[in-house]
Structure formats: structure tokens, C-alpha cells
Design a protein around this motif. Structure first.
Motif, PDB file in Angstrom:
ATOM      1  N   ALA A 285       0.825  -1.210   0.000  1.00 44.81           N
ATOM      2  CA  ALA A 285       0.000   0.000   0.000  1.00 44.81           C
ATOM      3  C   ALA A 285       0.857   1.256   0.000  1.00 44.81           C
ATOM      4  O   ALA A 285       0.470   2.279  -0.565  1.00 44.81           O
ATOM      5  CB  ALA A 285      -0.927  -0.003   1.212  1.00 44.81           C
ATOM      6  N   ALA A 286       2.041   1.191   0.624  1.00 51.95           N
ATOM      7  CA  ALA A 286       2.920   2.355   0.695  1.00 51.95           C
ATOM      8  C   ALA A 286       3.773   2.518  -0.557  1.00 51.95           C
ATOM      9  O   ALA A 286       4.507   3.511  -0.665  1.00 51.95           O
ATOM     10  CB  ALA A 286       3.815   2.258   1.921  1.00 51.95           C
ATOM     11  N   GLY A 287       3.698   1.567  -1.472  1.00 56.19           N
ATOM     12  CA  GLY A 287       4.400   1.716  -2.738  1.00 56.19           C
ATOM     13  C   GLY A 287       5.823   1.204  -2.766  1.00 56.19           C
ATOM     14  O   GLY A 287       6.597   1.568  -3.665  1.00 56.19           O
ATOM     15  N   PHE A 288       6.206   0.349  -1.811  1.00 58.21           N
ATOM     16  CA  PHE A 288       7.542  -0.226  -1.848  1.00 58.21           C
ATOM     17  C   PHE A 288       7.582  -1.312  -2.922  1.00 58.21           C
ATOM     18  O   PHE A 288       6.753  -2.226  -2.935  1.00 58.21           O
ATOM     19  CB  PHE A 288       7.919  -0.806  -0.481  1.00 58.21           C
ATOM     20  N   ASP A 289       8.550  -1.222  -3.824  1.00 58.55           N
ATOM     21  CA  ASP A 289       8.590  -2.137  -4.960  1.00 58.55           C
ATOM     22  C   ASP A 289       9.127  -3.510  -4.548  1.00 58.55           C
ATOM     23  O   ASP A 289       9.610  -3.709  -3.425  1.00 58.55           O
ATOM     24  CB  ASP A 289       9.408  -1.547  -6.113  1.00 58.55           C
ATOM     25  N   ALA A 290       9.044  -4.454  -5.486  1.00 57.71           N
ATOM     26  CA  ALA A 290       9.432  -5.836  -5.193  1.00 57.71           C
ATOM     27  C   ALA A 290      10.905  -5.945  -4.823  1.00 57.71           C
ATOM     28  O   ALA A 290      11.285  -6.736  -3.951  1.00 57.71           O
ATOM     29  CB  ALA A 290       9.111  -6.720  -6.391  1.00 57.71           C
ATOM     30  N   GLU A 291      11.753  -5.147  -5.486  1.00 56.28           N
ATOM     31  CA  GLU A 291      13.188  -5.189  -5.178  1.00 56.28           C
ATOM     32  C   GLU A 291      13.441  -4.785  -3.731  1.00 56.28           C
ATOM     33  O   GLU A 291      14.160  -5.464  -2.997  1.00 56.28           O
ATOM     34  CB  GLU A 291      13.963  -4.258  -6.118  1.00 56.28           C
ATOM     35  N   SER A 292      12.834  -3.695  -3.309  1.00 59.06           N
ATOM     36  CA  SER A 292      13.032  -3.218  -1.937  1.00 59.06           C
ATOM     37  C   SER A 292      12.489  -4.210  -0.922  1.00 59.06           C
ATOM     38  O   SER A 292      13.117  -4.468   0.117  1.00 59.06           O
ATOM     39  CB  SER A 292      12.348  -1.863  -1.751  1.00 59.06           C
ATOM     40  N   GLN A 293      11.338  -4.781  -1.204  1.00 60.71           N
ATOM     41  CA  GLN A 293      10.755  -5.742  -0.274  1.00 60.71           C
ATOM     42  C   GLN A 293      11.621  -6.991  -0.158  1.00 60.71           C
ATOM     43  O   GLN A 293      11.804  -7.537   0.936  1.00 60.71           O
ATOM     44  CB  GLN A 293       9.337  -6.104  -0.710  1.00 60.71           C
ATOM     45  N   ALA A 294      12.173  -7.437  -1.279  1.00 62.71           N
ATOM     46  CA  ALA A 294      13.033  -8.622  -1.242  1.00 62.71           C
ATOM     47  C   ALA A 294      14.308  -8.338  -0.450  1.00 62.71           C
ATOM     48  O   ALA A 294      14.753  -9.170   0.360  1.00 62.71           O
ATOM     49  CB  ALA A 294      13.371  -9.064  -2.665  1.00 62.71           C
TER      50      ALA A 294
END
Length: 411
Positions: A285-294
Motif C-alpha cells: 500500500a505504501a508503494g515499496f517495490d518488489a526489489e526493496s521488499q526482497a
């Protein structure tokens, strides 16, 4: 103006004890005395009875970002706002932080240079309400590193205020440190390794050399300032500790050698353990992309294991949350997280008060309920053994001024 605060319990963070039935005399901005509750109050002193609440020193957060868009995973949003808009929004962030019981913060950088110094000065002059602030002014970072807005097309050049701290060689670092301190900063914040939330950077990879870090430490010391270093990777942590920095921020991949170096040099660790819990629920919801989440998923477990080892080894631990990555005013949730990963409640509260004051070099003015220090005091309901009570701060005093009182009537 003189005030007396009566409380059922008082947190003595220096001794790690809870004192019962106490009265704290406040004169002007400072604590004058701590007395038994039955002691007479001087004539003419206004009494505030906090009832069954627990009185504590105001909390301290060593790692905040009061300037910038909070809880937003897309750094490009930073360039969609003017400096004026960010300054106005930071007023709310400062107020929310203070009302949550954080009377002192170290603000460790914003993408847009020196808005944090303006916020600090506005608070100090009474224009807006907020915590005491020590500010970093601008990140010192390599041109494509974790302190820059990354992910833009190669032919887009950001305005100078977004790349004020960008450096190349050692001489660059010295010049930038001087410029940032001349611009009103209280400390220097280096981005020593890649960042979890910066597109394209690798958290474990060093981005500044040890010579550059040492140059920053030496130059800052000439002005009576110190250096905090964002460092996830083990090699970056080791270089920073050897170079004499004041604190390591994050420390996700801290290893045994890094712990030994931190112990040898007296380096503080400021580890944002709770933020990952917020991210687990709100990242999309906050817009963190897949790269950052990984990258965050990989770093989180390593950070928590490293933190536990650091606590057991006796590393100096400060309280830093990375507020701004999540909504401001939620920082106290990290207190119970520290206990989950190795601290006792007394240790965790000392970390968020006196130890953080020591890290800032402000132990003579904040961090404990001690005569002569600023009357920065908060109260929470119930007993102090349950640190979750600090997420429900009912009373806040900063410098002898009551800024929140949901507990009592004054008499």
C-alpha cells in the motif's frame, strides 16, 4: 514558573529501578529536585497530580527523518514537492513525534538539503512544537548511492539541493563535511553502504572507502561534531568502526569481527528492528517495490540475529527507529521488539533514554530524571514493566512546558 509533578511511580533509568511515590520539582526549563511524595511542596508551586501513572524521562530516537514524505516507498515523490511543502509537512511530523513522547530526536538526513535545520530552528524559536533536534543537514553519499534518489533516467539531473552531499574522493568528503556543518548541521551522516530502499544499490556493498569515512570523522571533529554511518554490510561496518564513527545505523549484517571492533572503539549501534514489522503489513500500500521488499526480507532476519549477538556482547545500543519510513509517532512500538531480541525492559528503556543521550553527547541535559537536566518528562498509564504502555503516552512535558495532559487536573 515552578511546577510539581506527583506520580505513583518514577523510572530511574540510571539505576534501572522503579521508585514509588515521588514528586518532581520543575523550575523554568529544568528539573530542580526529586522528592518523596510526602515531602511538602514549596509555597506557590503549582501541583500536577499524575495519579497512578508512571513518570519517565522523555524518549529519544536516534534515527528519524522528520523531513520528507512519510511512509512512502517511491523516492521519486520527493521531487514532486517543493521545499516549502516539505517544510510545512514536517511541522506535523514533529508534533506527532513530540506528542508520542519523543522529546529528543536525532534527524539523520533528508534527500533535500537543510530543510531539517530550518525545522530545528523553528522548534527552538517556538514557531512550531516538536522535539529537541540534532540534525544532519544532508547525506554524504556517492553519486549513485543510498543517499541519492535513484531509479531515474540517466539524462535527468537533479537540482543541487538533492545532491548537495554527493562526493567522489577524500578531498570531496572533507569539503562537503565543512559545507554541511557551515550550513547549520549538528552532525554528519554518511551513507557507507548500499541501502535496502534505494533502487539498484546493494545493502551489503561498501560505497565509501575507509579513507573517506576517516576523513569525515577527522573533519567533523574539528568542529566538535561526530559522524553517524548508514551501514548494512559487514565490511562497511568494520571500516566505519575502525575509522572512529560515533554510531552505526542499521547494522544488518554485523558479524563477530564487527562486534569486536565496535566494542574496541566504543561505537554505538542504532538498529531499526521494528520497521520491518510495519513493512510486512503495509509495504504494498505504501508503494515499496518488489526489489526493496526482497532486500528488506533478506536483511531483517540477519539484523535481528546480529542485534541479539551485539546485546549479549555488550555493544552500546542506542534507540533508532527510521521513523519516516513508517508514520511518525509510532516509534515506541520498538521498545517491546528490543525485548523480543535480547533486552530486558529496563535495558530497553535505558536504551531509549540515557544511552541515546550519551550517543548524542547530550547526557548532561536529557535522558534521565536528574536535577539540572531539562524537564523533558512523559507519563504512561499503569506499571512500567509493560513497555507497550509507552505506545499510549498520556502526559508530555518539554523544557518545563506541558504540551499534553490527558491524565489529570491541575491544582
Amino acid at each position: 514558573m515552578a511546577l510539581a509533578l506527583r506520580c505513583a511511580r518514577l523510572m530511574d533509568v540510571e539505576a534501572g529501578e522503579v521508585l514509588t511515590d515521588r514528586t518532581v520539582l520543575v523550575e523554568g526549563e529544568r528539573i530542580r529536585a526529586v522528592l518523596p511524595g510526602a515531602a511538602p511542596v514549596p509555597e506557590g508551586v503549582e501541583v500536577i497530580d499524575l495519579g497512578e501513572a508512571t513518570l519517565s524521562p522523555g524518549l529519544i530516537d536516534l534515527h528519524t527523518h522528520l523531513v520528507g514524505i512519510a511512509a512512502c516507498g517511491d523516492p521519486v515523490q520527493e521531487i514532486k514537492q517543493s521545499a516549502a511543502r516539505q517544510a510545512f509537512e514536517s511541522i506535523n511530523h514533529a508534533r506527532d513525534t513530540l506528542l508520542a513522547g519523543f522529546t529528543t530526536v536525532r534527524d539523520v538526513g533528508a534527500f533535500r538539503a537543510f530543510v531539517d535545520t530550518a525545522l530545528r530552528d523553528a522548534i527552538n524559536s517556538g514557531i512550531v512544537i516538536g522535539p529537541r533536534m540534532a540534525v544532519a543537514g544532508a547525506y554524504v553519499t556517492v553519486s549513485t548511492g543510498g543517499g541519492m534518489i535513484t531509479g531515474l533516467a540517466h539524462d535527468i539531473e537533479l537540482p543541487r539541493e538533492f545532491r548537495f552531499g554527493s562526493v567522489r574522493g577524500v578531498d570531496d568528503v572533507r569539503e562537503r563535511v565543512r559545507q554541511i556543518l557551515h550550513g547549520g548541521a549538528d552532525l554528519i551522516k554518511l551513507i557507507g553502504t548500499g541501502a535496502v530502499m534505494a533502487a539498484g544499490t546493494v545493502p551489503g556493498a561498501p560505497e565509501l572507502t575507509e579513507a573517506q569515512i576517516r576523513a569525515a570523522v577527522e573533519e567533523a571533529a574539528l568542529y566538535g561534531a561526530y559522524v553517524a554511518v548508514h551501514a548494512h554490510g559487514s565490511e562497511g561496518i568494520r571500516m566505519a568502526a575502525r575509522a572512529g564513527v560515533r554510531s552505526i545505523e542499521h547494522g544488518c549484517y554485523l558479524d563477530d569481527e564487527g562486534i569486536e571492533l565496535m566494542l574496541e572503539h566504543g561505537t554505538y549501534l542504532s538498529a531499526d528492528l521494528w520497521w520491518s514489522d510495519w513493512l510486512a503489513e503495509h509495504a504494498d500500500a505504501a508503494g515499496f517495490d518488489a526489489e526493496s521488499q526482497a532486500k528488506n526480507d533478506h536483511a531483517t532476519e540477519a539484523q535481528r540475529q546480529a542485534f541479539t549477538k551485539a546485546v549479549r556482547a555488550g555493544v552500546r545500543i542506542g534507540f533508532g527507529t527510521d521513523a519516516g519510513g513508517f508514520p511518525h509517532g509510532m516509534q515506541a512500538r520498538q521498545l517491546t521488539t528490543l525485548c523480543t531480541y535480547g533486552m530486558t525492559p529496563a535495558q530497553a528503556l535505558r536504551t531509549a533514554t540515557l544511552t541515546s543521550a550519551e550517543c548524542m553527547g547530550w547526557e548532561d541535559r536529557v535522558g534521565s530524571i536528574t536535577p539540572g537536566k531539562y524537564a523533558d518528562l512523559i507519563a504512561v498509564p499503569g506499571t512500567s514493566g509493560d513497555l507497550s504502555a509507552f505506545t499510549d503516552v498520556r502526559f508530555v512535558m518539554k523544557g518545563g512546558q506541558v504540551v499534553k495532559n490527558d491524565l489529570t487536573a491541575r491544582g
